[in-house]
Design a protein around this motif. Structure first.
Motif, mmCIF file in Angstrom:
data_model
loop_
_atom_site.group_PDB
_atom_site.id
_atom_site.type_symbol
_atom_site.label_atom_id
_atom_site.label_comp_id
_atom_site.label_asym_id
_atom_site.label_seq_id
_atom_site.Cartn_x
_atom_site.Cartn_y
_atom_site.Cartn_z
ATOM 1 N N VAL A 21 0.785 -1.294 -0.069
ATOM 2 C CA VAL A 21 -0.078 -0.190 -0.065
ATOM 3 C C VAL A 21 0.904 1.165 -0.075
ATOM 4 N N GLN A 22 0.767 2.089 -1.020
ATOM 5 C CA GLN A 22 1.292 3.378 -0.850
ATOM 6 C C GLN A 22 0.593 4.394 -1.127
ATOM 7 N N ILE A 23 0.818 5.508 -0.058
ATOM 8 C CA ILE A 23 0.282 6.757 -0.142
ATOM 9 C C ILE A 23 0.939 7.876 -0.531
ATOM 10 N N ARG A 24 0.503 8.563 -1.481
ATOM 11 C CA ARG A 24 1.001 9.665 -2.157
ATOM 12 C C ARG A 24 0.278 11.245 -1.789
ATOM 13 N N ILE A 25 1.227 11.870 -1.632
ATOM 14 C CA ILE A 25 0.549 13.353 -0.961
ATOM 15 C C ILE A 25 1.322 14.252 -1.968
ATOM 16 N N LYS A 26 0.292 15.182 -2.582
ATOM 17 C CA LYS A 26 0.621 16.425 -3.344
ATOM 18 C C LYS A 26 0.381 17.525 -2.722
ATOM 19 N N LYS A 27 1.432 18.230 -2.331
ATOM 20 C CA LYS A 27 1.251 19.432 -1.629
ATOM 21 C C LYS A 27 0.973 20.599 -2.247
ATOM 22 N N ARG A 36 1.191 24.207 -4.121
ATOM 23 C CA ARG A 36 2.422 24.680 -4.899
ATOM 24 C C ARG A 36 2.966 25.733 -3.779
ATOM 25 N N SER A 37 2.313 26.795 -3.163
ATOM 26 C CA SER A 37 2.883 27.823 -2.317
ATOM 27 C C SER A 37 2.276 27.683 -0.995
ATOM 28 N N LYS A 38 2.379 28.429 -0.111
ATOM 29 C CA LYS A 38 1.863 28.924 0.947
ATOM 30 C C LYS A 38 0.615 29.217 0.983
ATOM 31 N N THR A 39 0.216 29.976 -0.045
ATOM 32 C CA THR A 39 -1.089 30.810 -0.282
ATOM 33 C C THR A 39 -1.880 29.695 -0.781
ATOM 34 N N GLY A 40 -1.377 28.382 -1.199
ATOM 35 C CA GLY A 40 -2.447 27.550 -1.555
ATOM 36 C C GLY A 40 -3.033 26.799 -0.223
ATOM 37 N N ILE A 41 -2.546 26.881 0.505
ATOM 38 C CA ILE A 41 -3.325 26.289 1.989
ATOM 39 C C ILE A 41 -4.616 26.843 1.940
ATOM 40 N N PHE A 42 -5.423 25.795 2.343
ATOM 41 C CA PHE A 42 -6.742 26.445 2.449
ATOM 42 C C PHE A 42 -7.500 26.921 1.517
ATOM 43 N N ARG A 43 -7.024 27.109 0.228
ATOM 44 C CA ARG A 43 -7.621 27.858 -0.598
ATOM 45 C C ARG A 43 -8.675 27.042 -1.505
ATOM 46 N N ARG A 89 -10.068 22.616 -1.586
ATOM 47 C CA ARG A 89 -10.149 21.471 -0.420
ATOM 48 C C ARG A 89 -9.253 20.444 -1.581
ATOM 49 N N GLY A 90 -8.749 19.532 -1.040
ATOM 50 C CA GLY A 90 -7.932 18.728 -1.688
ATOM 51 C C GLY A 90 -8.743 17.515 -2.360
#
Length: 115
Positions: free
Chosen positions: A92-98, A100-107, A109-110
């Motif tokens: 089982v592999q889990i991949r997380i794609k963050k 691109r920038s700090k301003t992208g956080i909460f902009r 939903r993933g």
């Protein structure tokens, strides 16, 4: 007497996520769990082992195995299903794609998906 126009069956094309189509909250998570459960269930059914033997190997009761095989989604968390998959021999592999920038956080939903 006027003829009534016969109407064909009505249907709606799915988005690919039945949980989203039903308007359920956390539809991505529900679909991911459903896919994990399907994988566990399929492996168990195709294993040739009796449910009692599977239960012993997974460290659970036979009724829990029955719930897995019958697809009772609400009985299992994603963590538990991933744990069972690893015991069943899956990698089982889990991949997380963050963002691109700090301003992208909460902009936005993933997205959660099981591929």
């Amino acid at each position: 007497m006027a003829k009534q126009k016969e109407e064909g069956p009505t249907y709606e094309i799915s988005s690919g996520n039945v949980f989203a189509d039903l308007g359920l909250e956390q539809s991505d998570e529900l679909l991911a769990r459903a896919k994990l459960l399907n994988d566990v269930s399929t492996l168990i059914k195709n294993s040739g082992f009796a449910q009692k033997e599977v239960a012993e190997k997974l460290g659970i009761t036979q009724p829990k195995v029955s719930m897995l095989v019958s697809g009772q989604l609400s009985a299992f968390s994603a963590d538990t299903l991933i744990h069972y998959l690893s015991i069943l021999g899956c990698e089982v592999q889990i991949r997380i794609k963050k963002p691109r920038s700090k301003t992208g956080i909460f902009r936005h939903r993933g997205h959660i998906a099981v591929c």
